[in-house]
Design an enzyme around this catalytic site. Sequence first.
Site, PDB file in Angstrom:
ATOM      1  N   LYS A 124       7.997  -8.708  57.633  1.00  0.00           N
ATOM      2  CA  LYS A 124       8.018  -9.759  58.663  1.00  0.00           C
ATOM      3  C   LYS A 124       9.226  -9.573  59.579  1.00  0.00           C
ATOM      4  O   LYS A 124      10.366  -9.846  59.190  1.00  0.00           O
ATOM      5  CB  LYS A 124       8.084 -11.147  58.017  1.00  0.00           C
ATOM      6  CG  LYS A 124       7.752 -12.230  59.041  1.00  0.00           C
ATOM      7  CD  LYS A 124       8.312 -13.596  58.685  1.00  0.00           C
ATOM      8  CE  LYS A 124       9.678 -13.849  59.241  1.00  0.00           C
ATOM      9  NZ  LYS A 124       9.793 -13.842  60.710  1.00  0.00           N
ATOM     10  N   GLY A 177      19.587 -11.226  57.127  1.00  0.00           N
ATOM     11  CA  GLY A 177      19.650 -12.349  58.057  1.00  0.00           C
ATOM     12  C   GLY A 177      20.852 -13.219  57.758  1.00  0.00           C
ATOM     13  O   GLY A 177      21.854 -12.748  57.214  1.00  0.00           O
ATOM     14  N   SER A 178      20.743 -14.494  58.083  1.00  0.00           N
ATOM     15  CA  SER A 178      21.907 -15.370  57.973  1.00  0.00           C
ATOM     16  C   SER A 178      22.160 -15.808  56.528  1.00  0.00           C
ATOM     17  O   SER A 178      21.250 -15.823  55.697  1.00  0.00           O
ATOM     18  CB  SER A 178      21.705 -16.593  58.867  1.00  0.00           C
ATOM     19  OG  SER A 178      20.558 -17.284  58.437  1.00  0.00           O
ATOM     20  N   GLU A 338      31.121 -16.955  61.529  1.00  0.00           N
ATOM     21  CA  GLU A 338      30.508 -15.845  62.256  1.00  0.00           C
ATOM     22  C   GLU A 338      30.034 -16.337  63.627  1.00  0.00           C
ATOM     23  O   GLU A 338      29.198 -17.223  63.710  1.00  0.00           O
ATOM     24  CB  GLU A 338      29.313 -15.324  61.448  1.00  0.00           C
ATOM     25  CG  GLU A 338      28.638 -14.131  62.083  1.00  0.00           C
ATOM     26  CD  GLU A 338      27.408 -13.680  61.301  1.00  0.00           C
ATOM     27  OE1 GLU A 338      26.573 -14.530  60.944  1.00  0.00           O
ATOM     28  OE2 GLU A 338      27.294 -12.467  61.058  1.00  0.00           O
TER      29      GLU A 338
HETATM   30  P1  NAD Z   1      17.919 -15.702  60.313  1.00  0.00           P
HETATM   31  O1  NAD Z   1      18.407 -15.874  58.918  1.00  0.00           O
HETATM   32  O2  NAD Z   1      17.727 -16.904  61.141  1.00  0.00           O
HETATM   33  O3  NAD Z   1      16.496 -14.978  60.295  1.00  0.00           O
HETATM   34  C1  NAD Z   1      16.294 -13.713  59.684  1.00  0.00           C
HETATM   35  C2  NAD Z   1      14.831 -13.584  59.282  1.00  0.00           C
HETATM   36  O4  NAD Z   1      14.554 -14.533  58.269  1.00  0.00           O
HETATM   37  C3  NAD Z   1      13.848 -13.854  60.418  1.00  0.00           C
HETATM   38  O5  NAD Z   1      12.758 -12.960  60.305  1.00  0.00           O
HETATM   39  C4  NAD Z   1      13.390 -15.273  60.121  1.00  0.00           C
HETATM   40  O6  NAD Z   1      12.102 -15.566  60.614  1.00  0.00           O
HETATM   41  C5  NAD Z   1      13.391 -15.282  58.601  1.00  0.00           C
HETATM   42  N1  NAD Z   1      13.507 -16.592  57.956  1.00  0.00           N
HETATM   43  C6  NAD Z   1      14.119 -17.705  58.422  1.00  0.00           C
HETATM   44  N2  NAD Z   1      13.997 -18.703  57.515  1.00  0.00           N
HETATM   45  C7  NAD Z   1      13.318 -18.189  56.457  1.00  0.00           C
HETATM   46  C8  NAD Z   1      12.906 -18.705  55.194  1.00  0.00           C
HETATM   47  N3  NAD Z   1      13.150 -19.964  54.835  1.00  0.00           N
HETATM   48  N4  NAD Z   1      12.258 -17.897  54.337  1.00  0.00           N
HETATM   49  C9  NAD Z   1      12.023 -16.610  54.669  1.00  0.00           C
HETATM   50  N5  NAD Z   1      12.373 -16.068  55.847  1.00  0.00           N
HETATM   51  C10 NAD Z   1      13.019 -16.846  56.728  1.00  0.00           C
HETATM   52  O7  NAD Z   1      18.900 -14.639  60.998  1.00  0.00           O
HETATM   53  P2  NAD Z   1      18.902 -14.151  62.508  1.00  0.00           P
HETATM   54  O8  NAD Z   1      19.453 -15.225  63.372  1.00  0.00           O
HETATM   55  O9  NAD Z   1      17.588 -13.539  62.835  1.00  0.00           O
HETATM   56  O10 NAD Z   1      19.965 -12.938  62.416  1.00  0.00           O
HETATM   57  C11 NAD Z   1      21.331 -13.072  62.544  1.00  0.00           C
HETATM   58  C12 NAD Z   1      22.000 -13.061  61.176  1.00  0.00           C
HETATM   59  O11 NAD Z   1      21.647 -11.899  60.462  1.00  0.00           O
HETATM   60  C13 NAD Z   1      23.520 -13.036  61.279  1.00  0.00           C
HETATM   61  O12 NAD Z   1      24.072 -13.931  60.355  1.00  0.00           O
HETATM   62  C14 NAD Z   1      23.878 -11.608  60.890  1.00  0.00           C
HETATM   63  O13 NAD Z   1      25.151 -11.429  60.348  1.00  0.00           O
HETATM   64  C15 NAD Z   1      22.822 -11.316  59.889  1.00  0.00           C
HETATM   65  N6  NAD Z   1      22.669  -9.868  59.728  1.00  0.00           N
HETATM   66  C16 NAD Z   1      23.117  -9.290  58.577  1.00  0.00           C
HETATM   67  C17 NAD Z   1      23.026  -7.907  58.424  1.00  0.00           C
HETATM   68  C18 NAD Z   1      23.505  -7.228  57.165  1.00  0.00           C
HETATM   69  O14 NAD Z   1      23.137  -6.080  56.952  1.00  0.00           O
HETATM   70  N7  NAD Z   1      24.305  -7.863  56.345  1.00  0.00           N
HETATM   71  C19 NAD Z   1      22.459  -7.128  59.435  1.00  0.00           C
HETATM   72  C20 NAD Z   1      22.034  -7.761  60.595  1.00  0.00           C
HETATM   73  C21 NAD Z   1      22.132  -9.136  60.738  1.00  0.00           C
END
Ligand code: NAD
Length: 434
Positions: A124, A177-178, A338
């Site tokens: 996804k 992600g976050s 962040e």
């Molecule tokens: P996000 O957590 O909002 O979303 C990431 C993904 O998770 C998206 O596909 C989203 O649709 C999905 N998602 C959201 N809620 C969910 C749930 N309850 N269950 C399952 N999936 C869900 O993050 P974002 O805003 O897309 O990305 C930015 C964040 O990602 C920043 O905090 C950044 O530091 C982090 N990030 C980390 C790395 C790493 O390798 N550590 C790399 C890139 C980005």
Amino acid sequence: ARRAFPAWSSTPAAERSALLLKLADLIEKNLDVLAKAEAIDNGKPIGVARTVDIPRVVANFRFFATAILHTRSELHDADGKHLNYTLRKPRGVAGLISPWNLPLYLLTWKIAPAIATGNTCVAKPSEVTPMTAFLFSKLVIEAGIPPGVINIVHGQGLRTGAALVTHVDVPTISFTGSTGVGKWISENAGAHLKRISLELGGKNPLIVFEDADVDAAALQALRASMSNQGQICLCGSRMLVHKSIHDRFVAALNERMRWIKVGDPLDGTTEFGALVSEAHLKKVESYAELAKSQGAKFICGGARVPKDKLPDRCKEGYFFSPTLITNVPMGCRILHEEVFGPIATVESFETEADAILSANATPYGLAATLFTSNVSRAHRVAAQLDAGIVWVNCWMIRDLRTPFGGTKESGVGREGGDDAIRFFTEPKNVCVAI
Ligand code: NAD
């Protein structure tokens, strides 16, 4: 994905490898189309998509396509009476969830090891940047990957992502992600005893010691804070600089920041594009306002890019100027949270111990960068920083063989190289009496 698993997991490694290599070739052939889609979808400069994002997608497939041809297993001989060895089997359907900042790069960093090792997957992409994953899905079909092996499912996190996290037929979840969403996934996937890997947020220190080459450090600091408009989890935008070189470093970085070419993401000469969305622009802006309200000193930037500095096509875009801030009061949230945008802060320190203490004083532990010409100090400090990766006199050099991931609130588990192969496979020990 579940139905495709038995046939795919019993396909010989050499055949799986050949299919992955074919897919990599197709991605390379379509590099320009994919790079353009990524620039439109995300706001990043097309030059970055062309030279960083899409080449890395190709590398992800080539790396794991060849890695699976070189795996080995140890045999333990127990006094000639028993032989013990470990088999590694794919785990089934992998749920792969990725963010918007490096859309196809991060999604394929999960897809490639998952399917190379014989799993099938449901991937996804972020709903904010779905375009390259859609184009990629067409190449998957063209490459002849059997139906059901790679499934790209688009949708919102709380609906589509959560469905994967809680589905009983998905025993493996790899998420980037976050931190907030990572915690939710940990609780909810944990309830089903799933195997999870969480790559989360960061607040990465970049330390410049008094014995460093200040100009070289400023150049890397520019890359570390402004690449992809500061929207990389590994960005080193929290700078800690020895007080004796603080002013010189700030001047050198400021000079470079002022010359970054901000512009249309589709212009090949643009170095700095737009933020991903209006909501994100507002978030970044709110951090600048917070620092301003607490008396921080803005060396450059601090606001949206004025419309008269943007080409016509981009006047309504989400552009925030490269920003450099000093004199931020200790305790201001911008130093510990962040921002994920083009804001660099500079603090000064007096001793090595202070620098380490300060660098570790955030909830995160993803990456750290340090600049020094003292080789003993480099090793000594690297060992003491809370971070999954430490760069010395460089930034964001990624060797795909090394374990990748963070500590503390930056995540759980490691991806990359052998760690990824272990993550997507289940060990089974066999003991034979002889
Ligand atoms: P996000 O957590 O909002 O979303 C990431 C993904 O998770 C998206 O596909 C989203 O649709 C999905 N998602 C959201 N809620 C969910 C749930 N309850 N269950 C399952 N999936 C869900 O993050 P974002 O805003 O897309 O990305 C930015 C964040 O990602 C920043 O905090 C950044 O530091 C982090 N990030 C980390 C790395 C790493 O390798 N550590 C790399 C890139 C980005």
